[in-house]
Design a protein around this motif. Structure first.
Motif, short mmCIF file in Angstrom:
data_model
loop_
_atom_site.label_atom_id
_atom_site.label_comp_id
_atom_site.label_asym_id
_atom_site.label_seq_id
_atom_site.Cartn_x
_atom_site.Cartn_y
_atom_site.Cartn_z
N GLY A 163 1.04 -1.13 0.06
CA GLY A 163 -0.01 0.05 -0.02
C GLY A 163 0.75 1.26 -0.14
N SER A 164 2.20 1.16 0.57
CA SER A 164 2.89 2.39 0.52
C SER A 164 3.31 2.79 -0.67
CB SER A 164 4.04 2.10 1.26
OG SER A 164 4.82 1.11 0.86
N GLU A 165 3.27 1.97 -1.99
CA GLU A 165 3.40 2.47 -2.97
C GLU A 165 2.56 3.34 -3.96
OE1 GLU A 165 4.35 -1.23 -5.60
OE2 GLU A 165 4.92 -1.97 -3.74
N TYR A 166 1.27 3.43 -3.19
CA TYR A 166 0.10 4.20 -3.71
C TYR A 166 -0.21 5.53 -2.96
CZ TYR A 166 -0.06 0.59 -7.42
OH TYR A 166 0.31 -0.31 -8.30
N ASP A 167 0.52 6.17 -2.07
CA ASP A 167 -0.01 7.07 -1.08
C ASP A 167 -0.19 8.19 -2.11
OD1 ASP A 167 0.99 5.69 0.91
OD2 ASP A 167 3.09 6.58 0.87
N ASP A 168 0.19 8.45 -3.25
CA ASP A 168 -0.40 9.43 -4.44
C ASP A 168 -1.46 8.89 -4.86
OD1 ASP A 168 -0.95 11.47 -5.85
OD2 ASP A 168 1.09 11.68 -6.65
N GLY A 169 -2.90 9.42 -4.89
CA GLY A 169 -4.08 9.06 -5.55
C GLY A 169 -3.77 9.31 -7.00
N ASP A 170 -3.00 10.12 -7.24
CA ASP A 170 -2.95 10.37 -8.93
C ASP A 170 -2.53 9.28 -9.67
OD1 ASP A 170 -3.79 12.83 -8.56
OD2 ASP A 170 -1.77 14.02 -8.62
N ASN A 171 -1.97 8.18 -8.96
CA ASN A 171 -1.47 6.82 -9.59
C ASN A 171 -2.74 5.93 -10.05
OD1 ASN A 171 1.31 7.29 -9.18
ND2 ASN A 171 1.06 6.34 -6.95
N TYR A 172 -3.68 6.14 -9.31
CA TYR A 172 -5.00 5.16 -9.77
C TYR A 172 -6.21 5.69 -10.02
CZ TYR A 172 -5.64 5.77 -4.53
OH TYR A 172 -5.98 6.41 -3.42
#
Length: 404
Positions: free
Chosen positions: A60-69
């Motif tokens: 989950g730490s890989e997707y702290d930035d919501g712009d990724n998904y």
């Protein structure tokens, strides 16, 4: 009111394990079993990999930035959706939500981007969020049509969600509307839910309104959980993949079926499919008398999955208008408890979807269940579309169907 605190339900003659997992109980069980020095396999079962190297094996730490998904819909996208809505409603004949499709809800530009989202769900990280719709602009009926039209480009086939033929479930706390419903099922309550999967290929959640407080969404990669267990406790992979797990169907007289929790999906590797309620029982669905209990070894495995999901999870607070899309076979989900207010009531519409071209091949252990949801089953023959929230009292309080 937290339903988890209303009733304590130890399993007679079985392990001390609850629907709402206790970390202290889990650690005590791990230590107890370790002292028994049981003969444990030191390799994963045949047909299962030592490690999953795939985009859907993430922390989950890989997707702290919501712009990724998050796919942000533009004004042009919204206009295209509204044109498609008008096109569908101008068609001759009765307005049947079941007739919404790529053909009847044309999105010539946005549709290609939504198809790319579907590829991301099935071959990439396994989840995405569509953002930019404003449900308050539309009637309840139009919101359903928009939801079906947009998601048809992600996964066009819709699954039936219960034996009453409901194709849409409105996830909303109905405690203030239904008298004497303190023990209502989770879709109709405000309590937290542990990590689980539903019974579908793609899970879609369209947020009509947020809660005043709480209600956060938590996701966890099943492949990341698998990799951790395979590396440190390969014996637990054997336990999870064994088809002897007992699923209480909550019927009288007692009836249950058995299957595995973990499957090997052709070309895609390991994937989980289960929820805790039919395995452990829950405060709102006590375990049926006469249904055999699980073993201590199974209880350890079940809680291990949950607490690893918590360890590697991603938390997001969905906004009004978001459509959250999840590869249900690759990703676990859970939610925080929430509180509504007089002016803000959490309301989510849920769909179970399948993309026939991209879907992971259904393993033998799930084919019967998948036929009920997506095949020419009796429940699909009575398909019904609930445009507004609400359900029969029996559905709210007592449910033999389950996300299992």
């Amino acid at each position: 009111m937290n339903l988890d605190s209303l009733v304590e339900l130890p399993l007679p003659g079985g392990p001390n394990i609850q629907w709402d997992p206790s970390y202290a109980t889990y650690r005590a069980r791990v230590n107890m079993l370790a002292k028994l020095d049981l003969p444990r396999p030191n390799q994963v079962p045949q047909g299962f990999p030592e490690m999953v190297s795939a985009p859907w094996a993430w922390d989950g730490s890989e997707y702290d930035d919501g712009d990724n998904y998050v796919l942000k819909l533009t004004e042009d996208d919204i206009e295209e959706i509204e044109r498609a809505l008008r096109y569908f409603k101008q068609r001759p004949g009765r307005l049947d939500p079941g007739q919404v499709s790529r053909l009847t809800f044309p999105l010539p530009k946005l549709g290609n981007r939504l198809k790319a989202v579907s590829i991301e769900l099935h071959k990439g990280r396994g989840f995405s969020v569509l953002r930019g719709l404003e449900p308050r602009k539309y009637s309840a009926f139009d919101n359903v049509l928009i939801y079906l039209g947009v998601t048809s480009y992600v996964a066009e086939k819709r699954g039936c969600q219960d034996s009453s033929g409901n194709m849409i479930i409105h996830v909303k706390d109905v405690g203030k509307e239904v008298r004497n419903s303190e023990m209502r099922q989770s879709p109709y309550a405000n309590n937290a839910q542990p990590f689980h999967t539903d019974v579908c290929d793609v899970l879609a959640m369209y947020v009509q309104e947020q809660a005043a407080e709480g209600g956060d969404s938590h996701l966890a990669s099943g492949a990341r959980i698998y990799n951790e267990i395979a590396r440190t406790r390969p014996d637990v992979i054997h336990t999870l993949a064994d088809p002897s797990w007992i699923f209480d169907k909550h019927q009288t007289p007692a009836y249950w079926n058995t299957r595995a929790l973990l499957f090997s999906f052709e070309e895609h590797g390991p994937g989980f499919c289960f929820s805790r309620r039919p395995i452990t029982g829950s405060p709102t669905s006590p375990r049926s008398p006469g249904v055999p209990p699980m073993t201590e070894v199974q209880a350890e495995a079940l809680d291990m999955v949950h607490f690893l999901a918590k360890k590697y999870s991603l938390t997001m607070r969905l906004q009004r208008g978001d459509i959250q899309l999840i590869n249900n076979l690759a990703i676990f989900h859970s939610r925080s408890g929430f509180r509504d207010s007089q002016t803000q009531t959490r309301h989510i519409m849920r769909l179970w979807l399948r993309n026939e071209e991209l879907a992971w091949k259904t393993p033998d252990g799930l084919k019967k269940t998948w036929f009920e949801k997506y095949g020419d089953s009796d429940r699909r023959k009575i398909a019904r579309w609930n445009i507004l929230p609400g359900a029969k009292r029996e559905r709210i309080l007592f449910r033999s169907d389950s996300c299992s």
